[in-house]
Design an enzyme around this catalytic site. Structure first.
Site, mmCIF file in Angstrom:
data_model
loop_
_atom_site.group_PDB
_atom_site.id
_atom_site.type_symbol
_atom_site.label_atom_id
_atom_site.label_comp_id
_atom_site.label_asym_id
_atom_site.label_seq_id
_atom_site.Cartn_x
_atom_site.Cartn_y
_atom_site.Cartn_z
ATOM 1 N N ASP A 32 -1.896 -38.041 -69.335
ATOM 2 C CA ASP A 32 -3.134 -38.209 -68.571
ATOM 3 C C ASP A 32 -4.052 -37.024 -68.859
ATOM 4 O OD1 ASP A 32 -5.033 -38.147 -66.222
ATOM 5 O OD2 ASP A 32 -3.826 -39.873 -65.637
ATOM 6 N N ILE A 33 -5.344 -37.283 -69.028
ATOM 7 C CA ILE A 33 -6.281 -36.188 -69.324
ATOM 8 C C ILE A 33 -6.634 -35.381 -68.073
ATOM 9 C CG2 ILE A 33 -7.238 -37.270 -71.391
ATOM 10 C CD1 ILE A 33 -9.699 -38.036 -69.687
ATOM 11 N N ASN A 88 -1.398 -48.495 -59.297
ATOM 12 C CA ASN A 88 -2.467 -48.815 -58.358
ATOM 13 C C ASN A 88 -3.022 -50.182 -58.733
ATOM 14 O OD1 ASN A 88 -2.325 -46.212 -57.108
ATOM 15 N ND2 ASN A 88 -3.458 -45.385 -58.833
ATOM 16 N N GLU A 96 -8.554 -47.381 -60.711
ATOM 17 C CA GLU A 96 -9.796 -46.888 -61.297
ATOM 18 C C GLU A 96 -10.108 -47.554 -62.630
ATOM 19 O OE1 GLU A 96 -9.825 -42.618 -61.448
ATOM 20 O OE2 GLU A 96 -9.385 -42.443 -59.311
ATOM 21 N N VAL A 97 -9.076 -47.809 -63.438
ATOM 22 C CA VAL A 97 -9.256 -48.491 -64.714
ATOM 23 C C VAL A 97 -8.617 -49.862 -64.579
ATOM 24 C CG1 VAL A 97 -8.726 -48.475 -67.179
ATOM 25 C CG2 VAL A 97 -9.247 -46.320 -66.005
ATOM 26 N N HIS A 101 -1.696 -50.184 -65.555
ATOM 27 C CA HIS A 101 -1.097 -48.969 -66.097
ATOM 28 C C HIS A 101 -0.213 -48.333 -65.035
ATOM 29 C CE1 HIS A 101 -4.899 -47.790 -64.208
ATOM 30 N NE2 HIS A 101 -4.382 -46.570 -64.027
ATOM 31 N N MET A 102 0.822 -47.662 -65.502
ATOM 32 C CA MET A 102 1.763 -47.009 -64.606
ATOM 33 C C MET A 102 1.684 -45.503 -64.821
ATOM 34 S SD MET A 102 5.863 -47.591 -64.233
ATOM 35 C CE MET A 102 6.188 -47.237 -65.944
ATOM 36 N N HIS A 103 1.493 -44.778 -63.726
ATOM 37 C CA HIS A 103 1.550 -43.324 -63.752
ATOM 38 C C HIS A 103 3.013 -42.909 -63.629
ATOM 39 C CE1 HIS A 103 -2.826 -42.718 -62.909
ATOM 40 N NE2 HIS A 103 -2.683 -43.918 -62.376
#
Length: 119
Positions: A32-33, A88, A96-97, A101-103
């Protein structure tokens, strides 16, 4: 299939650089950036699926692989005593995107509570 305007699809296509941690035919994982923990990876299916509401049986393999690779990637990145996965979904879920996607979050110290307990 990818979405021409989706930032994660652009990463999948190589149009935007990312610090990759893993890639195969179904998923890509990258750092993640804006990390929220010492280990903060994003695991993304290569096929564009906007939300989990949009997931179909055809996406099962990629979505399952996201969970399958999470532990290995967390350990390799330094989260050796535990990690957290977060997906999320939608506005209320603070997505947000709009590409599933999985954090994967972890590190040497405890992450703290996931959510504040309601009284």
């Amino acid at each position: 299939m990818t979405d021409p305007n989706c930032i994660f699809c652009k990463i999948v296509r190589g149009e935007i650089p990312a610090q990759k941690a893993y890639e195969d035919d179904d998923v890509i994982a990258f750092h993640d950036i804006r990390p929220q923990a010492p280990v903060h990876l994003l695991v993304v299916p290569k096929t564009h699926v906007a939300t989990l509401y949009d997931a179909q049986p055809a996406h099962q393999s990629a979505l399952g692989k996201m969970l399958l690779v999470a532990g290995r990637l967390a350990r390799e990145a330094g989260a050796t005593e535990g990690f957290r996965t977060i997906i999320n979904n939608g506005r209320i879920g603070h997505q947000e995107v709009y590409h599933v996607h999985m954090h994967v979050l972890g590190g040497p110290e405890p992450l703290g509570p996931m959510l504040a307990r309601r009284k």
